[in-house]
Write a protein that holds these residues in place. Structure first.
Motif, PDB file in Angstrom:
ATOM      1  N   ALA A  19       0.818  -1.215   0.000  1.00 47.77           N
ATOM      2  CA  ALA A  19       0.000   0.000   0.000  1.00 47.77           C
ATOM      3  C   ALA A  19       0.851   1.265   0.000  1.00 47.77           C
ATOM      4  CB  ALA A  19      -0.943  -0.013   1.200  1.00 47.77           C
ATOM      5  N   GLN A  20       1.938   1.269   0.757  1.00 40.72           N
ATOM      6  CA  GLN A  20       2.787   2.466   0.822  1.00 40.72           C
ATOM      7  C   GLN A  20       3.447   2.738  -0.530  1.00 40.72           C
ATOM      8  OE1 GLN A  20       2.975  -0.139   2.966  1.00 40.72           O
ATOM      9  NE2 GLN A  20       2.148   0.761   4.823  1.00 40.72           N
ATOM     10  N   MET A  21       3.830   1.688  -1.237  1.00 41.68           N
ATOM     11  CA  MET A  21       4.428   1.873  -2.560  1.00 41.68           C
ATOM     12  C   MET A  21       3.397   2.415  -3.545  1.00 41.68           C
ATOM     13  SD  MET A  21       6.325  -0.816  -5.122  1.00 41.68           S
ATOM     14  CE  MET A  21       7.797  -0.897  -4.099  1.00 41.68           C
ATOM     15  N   LEU A  22       2.169   1.899  -3.464  1.00 42.43           N
ATOM     16  CA  LEU A  22       1.099   2.388  -4.326  1.00 42.43           C
ATOM     17  C   LEU A  22       0.800   3.853  -4.026  1.00 42.43           C
ATOM     18  CD1 LEU A  22      -1.030   1.888  -6.479  1.00 42.43           C
ATOM     19  CD2 LEU A  22      -2.504   0.915  -4.686  1.00 42.43           C
ATOM     20  N   GLU A  23       0.789   4.205  -2.755  1.00 45.88           N
ATOM     21  CA  GLU A  23       0.559   5.600  -2.375  1.00 45.88           C
ATOM     22  C   GLU A  23       1.654   6.510  -2.933  1.00 45.88           C
ATOM     23  OE1 GLU A  23      -0.020   8.425   1.589  1.00 45.88           O
ATOM     24  OE2 GLU A  23       0.234   6.267   1.848  1.00 45.88           O
ATOM     25  N   GLU A  24       2.897   6.080  -2.853  1.00 47.60           N
ATOM     26  CA  GLU A  24       4.013   6.869  -3.394  1.00 47.60           C
ATOM     27  C   GLU A  24       3.880   7.045  -4.901  1.00 47.60           C
ATOM     28  OE1 GLU A  24       7.778   5.217  -2.190  1.00 47.60           O
ATOM     29  OE2 GLU A  24       7.147   5.119  -0.097  1.00 47.60           O
ATOM     30  N   LYS A  25       3.576   5.965  -5.609  1.00 47.18           N
ATOM     31  CA  LYS A  25       3.409   6.054  -7.063  1.00 47.18           C
ATOM     32  C   LYS A  25       2.243   6.973  -7.407  1.00 47.18           C
ATOM     33  CE  LYS A  25       5.364   1.701  -8.690  1.00 47.18           C
ATOM     34  NZ  LYS A  25       6.064   2.196  -9.861  1.00 47.18           N
ATOM     35  N   ALA A  26       1.147   6.845  -6.665  1.00 41.27           N
ATOM     36  CA  ALA A  26      -0.036   7.663  -6.922  1.00 41.27           C
ATOM     37  C   ALA A  26       0.255   9.147  -6.718  1.00 41.27           C
ATOM     38  CB  ALA A  26      -1.180   7.213  -6.025  1.00 41.27           C
ATOM     39  N   SER A  27       1.079   9.462  -5.737  1.00 43.70           N
ATOM     40  CA  SER A  27       1.395  10.877  -5.481  1.00 43.70           C
ATOM     41  C   SER A  27       2.107  11.506  -6.675  1.00 43.70           C
ATOM     42  CB  SER A  27       2.222  11.022  -4.205  1.00 43.70           C
ATOM     43  OG  SER A  27       3.530  10.531  -4.386  1.00 43.70           O
ATOM     44  N   ASN A  28       2.827  10.709  -7.450  1.00 45.50           N
ATOM     45  CA  ASN A  28       3.482  11.219  -8.661  1.00 45.50           C
ATOM     46  C   ASN A  28       2.470  11.664  -9.714  1.00 45.50           C
ATOM     47  OD1 ASN A  28       6.058  10.715  -7.634  1.00 45.50           O
ATOM     48  ND2 ASN A  28       6.067   8.635  -8.431  1.00 45.50           N
ATOM     49  N   PHE A  29       1.224  11.236  -9.570  1.00 48.50           N
ATOM     50  CA  PHE A  29       0.164  11.596 -10.509  1.00 48.50           C
ATOM     51  C   PHE A  29      -0.839  12.564  -9.879  1.00 48.50           C
ATOM     52  CE2 PHE A  29       1.921   7.652 -12.048  1.00 48.50           C
ATOM     53  CZ  PHE A  29       2.012   7.881 -13.415  1.00 48.50           C
ATOM     54  N   GLY A  30      -0.482  13.132  -8.737  1.00 46.46           N
ATOM     55  CA  GLY A  30      -1.342  14.107  -8.077  1.00 46.46           C
ATOM     56  C   GLY A  30      -2.503  13.493  -7.312  1.00 46.46           C
ATOM     57  N   LEU A  31      -2.411  12.202  -7.003  1.00 50.18           N
ATOM     58  CA  LEU A  31      -3.460  11.518  -6.248  1.00 50.18           C
ATOM     59  C   LEU A  31      -3.050  11.463  -4.784  1.00 50.18           C
ATOM     60  CD1 LEU A  31      -3.996   8.502  -8.676  1.00 50.18           C
ATOM     61  CD2 LEU A  31      -5.074  10.762  -8.753  1.00 50.18           C
ATOM     62  N   SER A  32      -3.977  11.753  -3.889  1.00 52.23           N
ATOM     63  CA  SER A  32      -3.612  11.751  -2.476  1.00 52.23           C
ATOM     64  C   SER A  32      -4.594  10.921  -1.664  1.00 52.23           C
ATOM     65  CB  SER A  32      -3.554  13.179  -1.928  1.00 52.23           C
ATOM     66  OG  SER A  32      -4.815  13.792  -2.025  1.00 52.23           O
ATOM     67  N   GLY A  33      -4.053  10.356  -0.603  1.00 51.51           N
ATOM     68  CA  GLY A  33      -4.860   9.532   0.269  1.00 51.51           C
ATOM     69  C   GLY A  33      -3.994   8.941   1.361  1.00 51.51           C
ATOM     70  N   THR A  34      -4.472   7.843   1.923  1.00 52.19           N
ATOM     71  CA  THR A  34      -3.819   7.204   3.053  1.00 52.19           C
ATOM     72  C   THR A  34      -3.661   5.720   2.769  1.00 52.19           C
ATOM     73  OG1 THR A  34      -4.908   8.785   4.512  1.00 52.19           O
ATOM     74  CG2 THR A  34      -3.989   6.827   5.552  1.00 52.19           C
ATOM     75  N   SER A  35      -2.570   5.142   3.260  1.00 52.50           N
ATOM     76  CA  SER A  35      -2.330   3.702   3.138  1.00 52.50           C
ATOM     77  C   SER A  35      -2.936   2.974   4.327  1.00 52.50           C
ATOM     78  CB  SER A  35      -0.829   3.408   3.101  1.00 52.50           C
ATOM     79  OG  SER A  35      -0.252   3.946   1.949  1.00 52.50           O
ATOM     80  N   PHE A  36      -3.451   1.776   4.060  1.00 55.70           N
ATOM     81  CA  PHE A  36      -4.048   0.933   5.094  1.00 55.70           C
ATOM     82  C   PHE A  36      -3.426  -0.452   5.040  1.00 55.70           C
ATOM     83  CE2 PHE A  36      -6.945   4.338   4.369  1.00 55.70           C
ATOM     84  CZ  PHE A  36      -7.417   4.650   5.637  1.00 55.70           C
ATOM     85  N   SER A  37      -3.459  -1.144   6.157  1.00 55.00           N
ATOM     86  CA  SER A  37      -2.806  -2.446   6.259  1.00 55.00           C
ATOM     87  C   SER A  37      -3.612  -3.569   5.615  1.00 55.00           C
ATOM     88  CB  SER A  37      -2.517  -2.784   7.721  1.00 55.00           C
ATOM     89  OG  SER A  37      -3.723  -2.801   8.452  1.00 55.00           O
ATOM     90  N   SER A  38      -4.879  -3.302   5.282  1.00 54.47           N
ATOM     91  CA  SER A  38      -5.695  -4.329   4.641  1.00 54.47           C
ATOM     92  C   SER A  38      -6.789  -3.675   3.803  1.00 54.47           C
ATOM     93  CB  SER A  38      -6.336  -5.235   5.691  1.00 54.47           C
ATOM     94  OG  SER A  38      -7.320  -4.529   6.410  1.00 54.47           O
ATOM     95  N   VAL A  39      -7.356  -4.464   2.902  1.00 55.12           N
ATOM     96  CA  VAL A  39      -8.484  -3.994   2.100  1.00 55.12           C
ATOM     97  C   VAL A  39      -9.657  -3.669   3.030  1.00 55.12           C
ATOM     98  CG1 VAL A  39     -10.159  -4.638   0.324  1.00 55.12           C
ATOM     99  CG2 VAL A  39      -7.745  -5.286   0.061  1.00 55.12           C
ATOM    100  N   SER A  40      -9.882  -4.518   4.000  1.00 52.34           N
ATOM    101  CA  SER A  40     -10.978  -4.327   4.947  1.00 52.34           C
ATOM    102  C   SER A  40     -10.847  -3.004   5.702  1.00 52.34           C
ATOM    103  CB  SER A  40     -11.021  -5.492   5.935  1.00 52.34           C
ATOM    104  OG  SER A  40     -12.017  -5.298   6.893  1.00 52.34           O
ATOM    105  N   ASP A  41      -9.650  -2.689   6.161  1.00 56.18           N
ATOM    106  CA  ASP A  41      -9.434  -1.419   6.871  1.00 56.18           C
ATOM    107  C   ASP A  41      -9.652  -0.229   5.944  1.00 56.18           C
ATOM    108  OD1 ASP A  41      -8.840  -2.800   9.183  1.00 56.18           O
ATOM    109  OD2 ASP A  41      -6.674  -2.476   9.059  1.00 56.18           O
TER     110      ASP A  41
END
Length: 88
Positions: free
Chosen positions: A38-60
């Protein structure tokens, strides 16, 4: 609200490039070995101007999205069918 989890061996950048920048993202990793952290996806997404938060599971991530969304809001779950499968 986008609950987003993707697999690491796909063209993640191509997908991230077309997602809406004004959405709130809840990044997560499907419970499979190929899932992107999730943290890697968040970092990649930030390169495209997308912002949010990483979670430890899909359920969370899904729980946080439901809690944050208003009654008229849409909560999208996707990126990978493995992410969707953990919610349905």
């Amino acid at each position: 609200h986008f609950v987003l989890g993707m697999v690491a061996d796909k063209d993640v950048d191509r997908v991230l490039a077309i997602l809406p920048k004004k959405a709130t993202y809840y990044f997560c990793k499907a419970n499979i070995p190929r899932g992107m952290e999730a943290q890697m996806l968040e970092e990649k997404a930030s390169n495209f101007g997308l912002s949010g938060t990483s979670f430890s599971s899909v359920s969370d991530a899904f729980g946080a999205a439901k809690k944050s969304a208003d009654a008229q809001d849409l909560v999208f779950i996707g990126g990978s069918v493995f992410t969707v499968a953990e919610v349905v």
